[in-house]
Design an enzyme around this catalytic site. Sequence first.
Site, PDB file in Angstrom:
ATOM      1  N   ARG A  69       0.846  -1.040  -0.049  1.00 20.57           N
ATOM      2  CA  ARG A  69      -0.054   0.060   0.132  1.00 20.57           C
ATOM      3  C   ARG A  69       0.898   1.242   0.027  1.00 20.57           C
ATOM      4  NH1 ARG A  69      -2.421  -0.240   4.567  1.00 20.57           N
ATOM      5  NH2 ARG A  69      -3.522  -2.015   4.150  1.00 20.57           N
ATOM      6  N   TYR A 123     -15.318  21.347 -12.418  1.00 19.97           N
ATOM      7  CA  TYR A 123     -15.733  20.063 -12.983  1.00 19.97           C
ATOM      8  C   TYR A 123     -16.936  19.392 -12.086  1.00 19.97           C
ATOM      9  CZ  TYR A 123     -14.373  15.270 -14.257  1.00 19.97           C
ATOM     10  OH  TYR A 123     -14.596  13.956 -14.591  1.00 19.97           O
ATOM     11  N   ASP A 195      -7.589  22.264  -9.146  1.00 21.45           N
ATOM     12  CA  ASP A 195      -7.580  21.447 -10.071  1.00 21.45           C
ATOM     13  C   ASP A 195      -7.124  22.173 -11.453  1.00 21.45           C
ATOM     14  OD1 ASP A 195      -8.142  19.862 -12.324  1.00 21.45           O
ATOM     15  OD2 ASP A 195     -10.313  19.328 -11.648  1.00 21.45           O
ATOM     16  N   LYS A 220      -5.805  12.292 -18.037  1.00 20.55           N
ATOM     17  CA  LYS A 220      -5.681  13.195 -19.200  1.00 20.55           C
ATOM     18  C   LYS A 220      -4.366  13.231 -19.834  1.00 20.55           C
ATOM     19  CE  LYS A 220      -9.986  13.270 -17.949  1.00 20.55           C
ATOM     20  NZ  LYS A 220     -10.360  14.472 -17.036  1.00 20.55           N
TER      21      LYS A 220
END
Length: 409
Positions: A69, A123, A195, A220
């Site tokens: 992890r 967004y 963002d 993206k």
Amino acid sequence: MAKAPTDRQSPATRLVTAGRRPEWTGTSNQPGAVVNPAVWRASTHLYPDMAALKAGGKSNEDGRFYYGRRGAPTQWALAEALTELEPGAFGTLLYPSGVAAIAGALLAVLRAGDVLLITDNAYEPSRNIGLGLLAQYGVETRFFDPLDPAGFAAAFCERTRAVLLEAPGSLTMEVADIPALAAIAREKGAVSLIDNTWASALGFPALKRGCDIAIMSLTKHVGGHSDLMMGSASAGEALYRRLRRTAQQLGHVVSPDDAALALRGLRTLGVRLERESASALRIAQWLAARPEVARVLCPMLPGAPGHDIWSRDFTGGCGLFSFILKGGDEAARARFIDALQLFGIGFSWGGFESLVVPVDPKGARSVTSWPPARMDSADRFGVRLAIGLEDPDDLISDLEKAFAAWSLG
Ligand SMILES: *Cc1c(COP(=O)(O)O)cnc(C)c1O
């Protein structure tokens, strides 16, 4: 993953060198040295003895083996590369998607009773994190007009602990004065998160411009090939440690295969952004001269909304922008989109291929209106284009044919 930033080299060079530690790749005077870190698959790391197991647990830091992890060199190399590309960052966390990065970062800085301010052109899933998840945990979300710094300052109250910024705004591309908004947030004692998916650190060095946490959907441009989902958040030391603690508690970890793909995408980010931006600007200019187009929403285009602030604050752009059709109706827009051959109809952007989606932000606004008052309300049907790496002349011919279908009626 944390590392002191190396601001001296230009971003183009850092894209090539970042994150390539010899202990992860071997050194060139050793046989078997490689350019990229291996895809290091591991849930379990084995210890030689009890003492080593105990010591591993104590050093809760990235870059040290403990348990899957906490990642391994493939993830660490990507995180470190992103840190090196974000001037002012101490470290970067990776998340399984961009939305996970936004939710994880907000959960790290907010607690019950706090107020969060979100830009009204955010967004849409970011809005839903505030109105859904965070509301469930006692955080109140309010929205503000990104183009009104005075209204933004007035929106703060004693309980405002964080602000979520985004520029250009999703779908509608308004460019907020981020340095001004981040300075107001700092003065009011709130953490500013941005963002920064559109520009990336190459086009907008967010921490240098005054933001506290820079978030990207790596799905993206960084991935760049439409084949993975991932997100990141970069910050200075104190906030990085808070982000990391929360990410560990939420169990956020990314697969080494995806990290290797994202690292591969990152190496060519600069040339892809340059090419896409140049094509997008050409296409935006062409669209601006078309009789079927009411308005082009592309901050890189001189004269377009937000261009002045974009020119002042940004060092680059990308291929994503929108435009508004002149009049028409829903069916005409559908004919236009359906007639496009080179633009895939689909969400996301930042891949090598061009994409198109309709723009209908009306339901996702709280304190601003769409279309804005300065636009003719008959011009309501928007289209968002993500320009890829195709020849822009071919894309223009494709758009020209689609306009013919649009006007057929
Ligand atoms: C796509 C996108 C996100 C979310 O990223 P995912 O990786 O799809 O979860 C966040 N912000 C912006 C601006 C985006 O375009």
